[in-house]
Design a protein around this motif. Structure first.
Motif, mmCIF file in Angstrom:
data_model
loop_
_atom_site.group_PDB
_atom_site.id
_atom_site.type_symbol
_atom_site.label_atom_id
_atom_site.label_comp_id
_atom_site.label_asym_id
_atom_site.label_seq_id
_atom_site.Cartn_x
_atom_site.Cartn_y
_atom_site.Cartn_z
ATOM 1 N N LEU A 148 -46.903 8.371 -40.269
ATOM 2 C CA LEU A 148 -45.803 9.103 -39.656
ATOM 3 C C LEU A 148 -46.329 10.498 -39.338
ATOM 4 C CD1 LEU A 148 -42.718 8.910 -38.977
ATOM 5 C CD2 LEU A 148 -42.356 10.153 -41.122
ATOM 6 N N ALA A 149 -46.667 10.709 -38.064
ATOM 7 C CA ALA A 149 -47.239 11.991 -37.650
ATOM 8 C C ALA A 149 -46.115 12.987 -37.411
ATOM 9 C CB ALA A 149 -48.052 11.791 -36.374
ATOM 10 N N ARG A 150 -46.249 14.173 -38.018
ATOM 11 C CA ARG A 150 -45.181 15.171 -37.902
ATOM 12 C C ARG A 150 -45.573 16.280 -36.913
ATOM 13 N NH1 ARG A 150 -45.443 15.097 -43.556
ATOM 14 N NH2 ARG A 150 -45.798 17.339 -43.697
ATOM 15 N N PHE A 151 -44.619 16.654 -36.067
ATOM 16 C CA PHE A 151 -44.831 17.718 -35.091
ATOM 17 C C PHE A 151 -43.917 18.881 -35.444
ATOM 18 C CE2 PHE A 151 -46.346 13.814 -33.381
ATOM 19 C CZ PHE A 151 -47.498 14.175 -32.701
ATOM 20 N N SER A 152 -44.062 20.011 -34.717
ATOM 21 C CA SER A 152 -43.283 21.179 -35.141
ATOM 22 C C SER A 152 -41.786 20.974 -34.923
ATOM 23 C CB SER A 152 -43.771 22.465 -34.472
ATOM 24 O OG SER A 152 -44.392 22.198 -33.261
ATOM 25 N N ASP A 153 -41.420 20.223 -33.896
ATOM 26 C CA ASP A 153 -40.003 19.962 -33.677
ATOM 27 C C ASP A 153 -39.841 18.749 -32.763
ATOM 28 O OD1 ASP A 153 -40.620 20.856 -31.124
ATOM 29 O OD2 ASP A 153 -39.919 22.892 -31.541
ATOM 30 N N GLU A 154 -38.591 18.452 -32.462
ATOM 31 C CA GLU A 154 -38.276 17.281 -31.654
ATOM 32 C C GLU A 154 -38.915 17.353 -30.267
ATOM 33 O OE1 GLU A 154 -34.106 16.452 -31.521
ATOM 34 O OE2 GLU A 154 -34.343 14.857 -30.019
ATOM 35 N N SER A 155 -38.896 18.556 -29.661
ATOM 36 C CA SER A 155 -39.396 18.617 -28.287
ATOM 37 C C SER A 155 -40.911 18.429 -28.251
ATOM 38 C CB SER A 155 -38.953 19.906 -27.591
ATOM 39 O OG SER A 155 -39.583 21.011 -28.171
ATOM 40 N N LEU A 162 -57.643 8.211 -39.407
ATOM 41 C CA LEU A 162 -56.677 8.718 -38.427
ATOM 42 C C LEU A 162 -55.875 9.896 -38.994
ATOM 43 C CD1 LEU A 162 -55.443 8.433 -35.612
ATOM 44 C CD2 LEU A 162 -53.790 6.813 -36.577
ATOM 45 N N ALA A 163 -55.457 9.760 -40.269
ATOM 46 C CA ALA A 163 -54.672 10.842 -40.879
ATOM 47 C C ALA A 163 -55.479 12.132 -40.885
ATOM 48 C CB ALA A 163 -54.252 10.451 -42.292
ATOM 49 N N GLU A 164 -56.769 12.002 -41.213
ATOM 50 C CA GLU A 164 -57.617 13.193 -41.271
ATOM 51 C C GLU A 164 -57.853 13.777 -39.877
ATOM 52 O OE1 GLU A 164 -60.965 12.734 -43.985
ATOM 53 O OE2 GLU A 164 -62.058 14.168 -42.713
ATOM 54 N N ALA A 165 -58.088 12.883 -38.917
ATOM 55 C CA ALA A 165 -58.321 13.355 -37.545
ATOM 56 C C ALA A 165 -57.090 14.099 -37.029
ATOM 57 C CB ALA A 165 -58.664 12.172 -36.633
ATOM 58 N N LEU A 166 -55.912 13.562 -37.273
ATOM 59 C CA LEU A 166 -54.689 14.220 -36.789
ATOM 60 C C LEU A 166 -54.457 15.539 -37.523
ATOM 61 C CD1 LEU A 166 -52.075 11.394 -36.110
ATOM 62 C CD2 LEU A 166 -53.964 12.212 -34.711
ATOM 63 N N ALA A 167 -54.719 15.551 -38.830
ATOM 64 C CA ALA A 167 -54.567 16.799 -39.584
ATOM 65 C C ALA A 167 -55.477 17.873 -38.988
ATOM 66 C CB ALA A 167 -54.872 16.564 -41.063
ATOM 67 N N GLY A 168 -56.674 17.443 -38.596
ATOM 68 C CA GLY A 168 -57.618 18.370 -37.964
ATOM 69 C C GLY A 168 -57.091 18.941 -36.652
ATOM 70 N N HIS A 169 -56.190 18.207 -36.016
ATOM 71 C CA HIS A 169 -55.571 18.698 -34.772
ATOM 72 C C HIS A 169 -54.244 19.410 -35.052
ATOM 73 C CE1 HIS A 169 -58.572 16.676 -32.467
ATOM 74 N NE2 HIS A 169 -58.143 15.450 -32.719
ATOM 75 N N GLY A 170 -53.950 19.659 -36.337
ATOM 76 C CA GLY A 170 -52.702 20.352 -36.681
ATOM 77 C C GLY A 170 -51.485 19.446 -36.701
ATOM 78 N N PRO A 201 -49.802 17.018 -39.306
ATOM 79 C CA PRO A 201 -49.835 16.482 -40.665
ATOM 80 C C PRO A 201 -49.073 15.165 -40.793
ATOM 81 C CG PRO A 201 -48.191 18.220 -40.527
ATOM 82 C CD PRO A 201 -48.827 18.120 -39.164
ATOM 83 N N SER A 202 -49.362 14.456 -41.886
ATOM 84 C CA SER A 202 -48.593 13.244 -42.215
ATOM 85 C C SER A 202 -48.600 13.084 -43.729
ATOM 86 C CB SER A 202 -49.212 12.016 -41.546
ATOM 87 O OG SER A 202 -50.582 11.874 -41.891
ATOM 88 N N ASP A 203 -47.571 12.410 -44.265
ATOM 89 C CA ASP A 203 -47.573 12.104 -45.691
ATOM 90 C C ASP A 203 -48.608 11.008 -45.934
ATOM 91 O OD1 ASP A 203 -45.281 13.771 -46.282
ATOM 92 O OD2 ASP A 203 -44.058 12.233 -45.316
ATOM 93 N N THR A 204 -49.133 10.942 -47.166
ATOM 94 C CA THR A 204 -50.071 9.869 -47.488
ATOM 95 C C THR A 204 -49.358 8.537 -47.308
ATOM 96 O OG1 THR A 204 -51.201 11.276 -49.066
ATOM 97 C CG2 THR A 204 -51.529 8.899 -49.300
ATOM 98 N N SER A 205 -49.885 7.714 -46.399
ATOM 99 C CA SER A 205 -49.231 6.437 -46.126
ATOM 100 C C SER A 205 -49.868 5.319 -46.928
ATOM 101 C CB SER A 205 -49.323 6.108 -44.638
ATOM 102 O OG SER A 205 -48.911 4.767 -44.420
ATOM 103 N N MET A 206 -49.022 4.413 -47.435
ATOM 104 C CA MET A 206 -49.501 3.249 -48.161
ATOM 105 C C MET A 206 -49.394 1.994 -47.293
ATOM 106 S SD MET A 206 -50.236 4.890 -50.810
ATOM 107 C CE MET A 206 -50.689 3.627 -51.999
ATOM 108 N N ALA A 207 -48.987 2.159 -46.040
ATOM 109 C CA ALA A 207 -48.717 1.006 -45.183
ATOM 110 C C ALA A 207 -49.711 0.928 -44.017
ATOM 111 C CB ALA A 207 -47.279 1.082 -44.695
ATOM 112 N N ASN A 208 -49.359 0.239 -42.942
ATOM 113 C CA ASN A 208 -50.290 0.108 -41.820
ATOM 114 C C ASN A 208 -49.873 0.965 -40.626
ATOM 115 O OD1 ASN A 208 -48.076 -1.398 -41.060
ATOM 116 N ND2 ASN A 208 -49.263 -3.007 -40.051
ATOM 117 N N TYR A 242 -38.626 14.747 -35.238
ATOM 118 C CA TYR A 242 -39.830 15.573 -35.086
ATOM 119 C C TYR A 242 -41.109 14.779 -35.346
ATOM 120 C CZ TYR A 242 -39.204 15.443 -40.124
ATOM 121 O OH TYR A 242 -39.030 15.001 -41.409
ATOM 122 N N ALA A 243 -40.984 13.474 -35.506
ATOM 123 C CA ALA A 243 -42.152 12.666 -35.891
ATOM 124 C C ALA A 243 -42.381 11.502 -34.936
ATOM 125 C CB ALA A 243 -41.954 12.151 -37.315
ATOM 126 N N LEU A 244 -43.589 10.956 -34.983
ATOM 127 C CA LEU A 244 -43.926 9.722 -34.264
ATOM 128 C C LEU A 244 -44.601 8.787 -35.260
ATOM 129 C CD1 LEU A 244 -45.507 11.171 -30.958
ATOM 130 C CD2 LEU A 244 -43.186 10.226 -31.234
#
Ligand SMILES: *Cc1c(COP(=O)(O)O)cnc(C)c1O
Length: 361
Positions: A301-308, A281-289, A291-298, A334-336
């Motif tokens: 945290l997907a990051r977007f350009s801003d809150e909106s 999932l992390a790789e697929a989302l990165a491919g869509h622009g 990014p997320s930090d490397t997660s060690m959990a389940n 700015y994240a989900l």
């Protein structure tokens, strides 16, 4: 004006908002907002609950010995240093009540779990928020924030909602440098997802000032039954046992947890599935622009350009029947946060985010 007023601090608590589980007018929703195990509890835990039904007229044991012994065997721990609670939430709250009060400070990190602040305020203490370094716990910042008023430091490792963690050497450094009156609570709600990580259990055994909390709500898939446990120095266990309700855990919960902890093959399967689809999932989302930090959990945290943009993506996902977690209340507008579901859910959420990003262009 009523004279019936609560203790100071209580009305400063903002109500905890749980991950939502339905969307008006949408059926077939996928809930990825509460970090639940998509495969549910182990079949042996389910069977244990069915059997427990026959004895529901009996009070449960007060000493939780069956469950404590099972945990001790499986994790190679000392059963005398284990206490069980109604979710780890109860243990976090009991520790706050026991060790912090008016005039005391309770330290938690910038994007730390919401309950730490709630527990501190409920105990009448003052929560102190410490900054992180790029969404990672910063040991030096925590040490710098400690004063003679500090009584507790809460760290989730891995942390929710960031998914990041710090190594045992860093935790050890923190435990060693904390002022003597401070208890370090290592919240290991996601520790089982990290291969080879003991959640800090060995540190508990060699120090007086470290407690580890764990839960059956995440990898064990038993959030609905409310079971947590902690591993702590004996004086801390003694304190918790004095203030917890004598029958705090139901017989059904105790039976389910004992069966679940013994089903190590099931836990291992869940850990591997999670790791596999988390990376995907992390790789697929990165491919869509996205990014997320490397997660060690389940979750990630997907990051977007801003809150909106995060808000717009959340709404788009809702229309597709996908419920994820907004984390504005964690200073991450700015994240989900997206729980790692089963393969089909991961594919659905990646596809939907791809469509959302394509639609923006
Ligand atoms: C989910 C979670 C818990 C677990 O709470 P329970 O009361 O055991 O269900 C504790 N800490 C963190 C950081 C969590 O994300």
């Amino acid at each position: 004006m009523t004279k019936i007023t609560p203790q100071p601090g209580i009305m400063d608590i903002a109500l905890y908002v749980a991950g939502s589980s339905h969307i008006d007018g949408v059926s077939n929703v996928v809930k990825l907002s509460s970090n639940e195990n998509p495969f549910g509890p182990s079949p042996t835990a389910q069977e244990a609950v069915r059997r427990a039904v026959l004895d529901l007229h009996r009070y449960p044991p007060t000493d939780h010995a069956g469950l404590r012994n099972a945990i001790a065997e499986v994790y190679d721990l000392d059963a005398e240093r284990i206490a069980c609670g109604v979710g780890s939430d109860e243990l976090l709250s009991l520790m706050s009540q026991a060790y912090a009060g008016p005039g005391d400070e309770v330290v938690h990190t910038e994007h730390g779990f919401a309950l730490y602040r709630i527990c501190a305020l409920a105990a009448g203490a003052t929560p102190i928020e410490v900054s992180e370094h790029e969404r990672v716990t910063d040991v030096d910042a925590i040490l710098a924030a400690c004063t003679e008023k500090t009584r507790l430091v809460f760290i989730a490792n891995p942390n929710n909602p960031t998914g990041t963690m710090i190594g045992l050497a860093e935790i050890e450094r923190l435990a060693d440098k904390l002022p003597p009156r401070v208890l370090l609570v290592l919240d290991g709600a996601y520790a089982e997802f990290v291969e080879g990580y003991d959640g800090g259990a060995r540190l508990v055994e060699t120090r007086e000032n470290v407690v580890m909390t764990r839960t059956f709500s995440k990898i064990y898939g038993l959030g609905g039954l409310r079971i947590g446990w902690c591993y702590a120095p004996k004086p801390v266990i003694d304190v918790i046992n004095r203030i917890r309700g004598p029958f705090n855990l139901s017989s059904a919960a105790l039976a389910a947890a004992e069966a679940a902890v013994r089903d190590t093959a099931y836990v291992e399967k869940c850990r591997l599935e999670n790791a596999r689809w988390r990376a995907w999932l992390a790789e697929a989302l990165a491919g869509h622009g996205v990014p997320s930090d490397t997660s060690m959990a389940n979750f990630i945290l997907a990051r977007f350009s801003d809150e909106s943009e995060a808000e717009a993506c959340n709404q788009y996902l809702q229309k597709q029947g996908l419920i994820v977690r907004q984390v504005g209340s964690y200073n991450l507008p700015y994240a989900l946060r997206i729980t790692i579901g089963d393969e089909a859910s991961c594919r659905r959420v990646a596809h939907a985010i791809g469509q959302f990003k394509a639609g923006e262009r």
